[in-house]
Design an enzyme around this catalytic site. Sequence first.
Site, PDB file in Angstrom:
ATOM      1  N   ASP A   9       1.120   1.950   0.179  1.00 53.51           N
ATOM      2  CA  ASP A   9       0.930   0.572  -0.268  1.00 53.51           C
ATOM      3  C   ASP A   9       1.726   0.416  -1.567  1.00 53.51           C
ATOM      4  O   ASP A   9       1.309   0.882  -2.627  1.00 53.51           O
ATOM      5  CB  ASP A   9      -0.574   0.351  -0.495  1.00 53.51           C
ATOM      6  CG  ASP A   9      -0.867  -0.935  -1.274  1.00 53.51           C
ATOM      7  OD1 ASP A   9       0.083  -1.656  -1.628  1.00 53.51           O
ATOM      8  OD2 ASP A   9      -2.051  -1.191  -1.527  1.00 53.51           O
ATOM      9  N   GLN A  26       2.080  -3.035  -5.858  1.00 55.55           N
ATOM     10  CA  GLN A  26       2.262  -3.090  -7.318  1.00 55.55           C
ATOM     11  C   GLN A  26       3.538  -2.367  -7.744  1.00 55.55           C
ATOM     12  O   GLN A  26       4.232  -2.800  -8.672  1.00 55.55           O
ATOM     13  CB  GLN A  26       1.065  -2.453  -8.034  1.00 55.55           C
ATOM     14  CG  GLN A  26      -0.224  -3.232  -7.891  1.00 55.55           C
ATOM     15  CD  GLN A  26      -0.146  -4.616  -8.529  1.00 55.55           C
ATOM     16  OE1 GLN A  26       0.601  -4.854  -9.468  1.00 55.55           O
ATOM     17  NE2 GLN A  26      -0.922  -5.539  -7.998  1.00 55.55           N
ATOM     18  N   HIS A  44      -6.693  -0.703  -3.034  1.00 51.01           N
ATOM     19  CA  HIS A  44      -6.926  -2.144  -2.886  1.00 51.01           C
ATOM     20  C   HIS A  44      -7.516  -2.343  -1.479  1.00 51.01           C
ATOM     21  O   HIS A  44      -7.212  -1.581  -0.570  1.00 51.01           O
ATOM     22  CB  HIS A  44      -5.566  -2.840  -3.004  1.00 51.01           C
ATOM     23  CG  HIS A  44      -5.602  -4.335  -2.987  1.00 51.01           C
ATOM     24  ND1 HIS A  44      -5.742  -5.059  -1.823  1.00 51.01           N
ATOM     25  CD2 HIS A  44      -5.492  -5.245  -3.978  1.00 51.01           C
ATOM     26  CE1 HIS A  44      -5.702  -6.352  -2.107  1.00 51.01           C
ATOM     27  NE2 HIS A  44      -5.557  -6.493  -3.412  1.00 51.01           N
ATOM     28  N   LYS A  60       5.078 -10.310  -5.830  1.00 51.07           N
ATOM     29  CA  LYS A  60       4.707  -9.530  -7.022  1.00 51.07           C
ATOM     30  C   LYS A  60       5.953  -9.047  -7.763  1.00 51.07           C
ATOM     31  O   LYS A  60       5.857  -8.446  -8.822  1.00 51.07           O
ATOM     32  CB  LYS A  60       3.875  -8.309  -6.618  1.00 51.07           C
ATOM     33  CG  LYS A  60       2.656  -8.668  -5.798  1.00 51.07           C
ATOM     34  CD  LYS A  60       1.428  -8.002  -6.299  1.00 51.07           C
ATOM     35  CE  LYS A  60       0.337  -8.105  -5.272  1.00 51.07           C
ATOM     36  NZ  LYS A  60      -0.843  -8.779  -5.794  1.00 51.07           N
ATOM     37  N   CYS A  95     -10.255  -6.706  -5.869  1.00 50.65           N
ATOM     38  CA  CYS A  95     -10.124  -6.235  -4.482  1.00 50.65           C
ATOM     39  C   CYS A  95     -10.179  -4.707  -4.433  1.00 50.65           C
ATOM     40  O   CYS A  95      -9.424  -4.077  -3.677  1.00 50.65           O
ATOM     41  CB  CYS A  95      -8.839  -6.743  -3.820  1.00 50.65           C
ATOM     42  SG  CYS A  95      -8.730  -8.515  -3.728  1.00 50.65           S
TER      43      CYS A  95
HETATM   44  C1  LIG Z   1      -2.289  -2.429  -4.708  1.00 49.07           C
HETATM   45  C2  LIG Z   1      -2.255  -3.651  -3.859  1.00 49.07           C
HETATM   46  N1  LIG Z   1      -2.180  -3.516  -2.528  1.00 49.07           N
HETATM   47  C3  LIG Z   1      -2.113  -4.560  -1.704  1.00 49.07           C
HETATM   48  C4  LIG Z   1      -2.145  -5.844  -2.185  1.00 49.07           C
HETATM   49  C5  LIG Z   1      -2.056  -6.986  -1.233  1.00 49.07           C
HETATM   50  O1  LIG Z   1      -0.864  -7.675  -1.425  1.00 49.07           O
HETATM   51  P1  LIG Z   1      -0.602  -9.069  -0.682  1.00 49.07           P
HETATM   52  O2  LIG Z   1      -1.774  -9.950  -1.027  1.00 49.07           O
HETATM   53  O3  LIG Z   1       0.677  -9.557  -1.260  1.00 49.07           O
HETATM   54  O4  LIG Z   1      -0.524  -8.789   0.772  1.00 49.07           O
HETATM   55  C6  LIG Z   1      -2.247  -6.048  -3.563  1.00 49.07           C
HETATM   56  C7  LIG Z   1      -2.346  -7.408  -4.119  1.00 49.07           C
HETATM   57  O5  LIG Z   1      -2.908  -7.626  -5.164  1.00 49.07           O
HETATM   58  C8  LIG Z   1      -2.295  -4.922  -4.423  1.00 49.07           C
HETATM   59  O6  LIG Z   1      -2.381  -5.058  -5.745  1.00 49.07           O
END
Ligand SMILES: Cc1ncc(COP(=O)(O)O)c(C=O)c1O
Length: 402
Positions: free
Chosen positions: A197, A200, A120, A223, A359
């Site tokens: 990260d 998810q 992402h 999430k 993203c």
């Molecule tokens: C795999 C992954 N990483 C990072 C993020 C970023 O999360 P946040 O917008 O809650 O900071 C997301 C959000 O969709 C995601 O799916």
Amino acid sequence: MRERSVKNNYKADFPLLKNSDLIYLDSAATSQKPQCVIDAVTNYYQSQNANVHRALYGLGEATTAKYEQARKHVADFINANQDEVIFTKGTTQGLNWVANGFAQSILKPGDEILISIEEHHSNLVPWQIIAKKTGAKLVYVYLTPNLEFDYDDYEAKLNSKTKIVALHHMSNVLGNILDLSKIAKLAHSFGAYLVVDGAQAAAHTEIDVQKFDCDFYAFSGHKMLGPMGIGVLFGKKNLLNQMTPVEYGGEMISEVSQQSVSFKSAPLKFEAGTQNVAGAIGLDTAINYLKQVGISNVKALDYELCKYARSRLEEIGGVSIYGEANNGIISFNLDGIHPHDVVSFLDVDKLCLRAGHHCAEPLMNYLKIPACLRASFYIYNDFSDIDTLVKSLSKIKEFFGK
Ligand SMILES: Cc1ncc(COP(=O)(O)O)c(C=O)c1O
């Protein structure tokens, strides 16, 4: 209509869904909130609101205790120590803090940061920027032909110049869940740090930072049934001691004079200014709710829903499905129809799905597609939601003459 073998009535706990004809298939963007989480946040503002770690009166002390209890419960949830849990705004902030407060100080020109093509942007752009600032190089791990993380490529790309390995735990497009213990062992054998990260994964699989032996792990409350604007960054204690804050302000200091400052120890040295106390309390409630559901139940539901969705999508034909994971996310396209057109038509039938690059633009380029549709499921979804989706998709295909 077929019935799921994992029976539940979780939908009744979600006010936005229970009396509505909306079919929400976008939980990878954000999950809906159960009544107990909404109540916890409302109750905080109605009867507990005070600033934490400052107020020396009963209300303030009680709220500080609640906030720290939330930290303790988060720590238990991920098998960490309480002082290794920092509250953040979310995954994005946690990853940026590690890149700027930790990685920047250890990276030298020629060093390598290893990420994957499935990341992402939140776990990609901060590393691109830090690579530019430090003269380090960003190196990518690619996928196997069936679109899984390529462990051989990972191993081949690790070397003595690799200082940071930054990977997703679960992909937001392909739904792949990585074997973090294996990844950490290899990274550490080259002296690299593993940053994860978990945006998810936190909603879909167990997190055990000790078992994974990861160095940092970031995730978001929203999430995983919690409120927006609250997240968590885990870091190993010795690394948090080494890491510098990226933001400075009230309450994170130990002493300030006209020309100098010393900081509290972690985690408080990272929590500058007034914190999202309601968010932390809401997250605590969400974790408690998730524990009652049981992560093994979540996984069983994810599997059943994904398997069912795959078979129904294959039935209608002319559908390209990306990847083979059954962890709650299915990305696909209707051949010859732009996904943005598809979601607009789906919306008419009250189906909420995401279309776009999710993203993850480098992944879209790798897959040679401009965008795709994503159906992401959670505990409040049922087979009937998938039946409605498939019916609507069939109509759209007919409309476009495909
Ligand atoms: C795999 C992954 N990483 C990072 C993020 C970023 O999360 P946040 O917008 O809650 O900071 C997301 C959000 O969709 C995601 O799916």
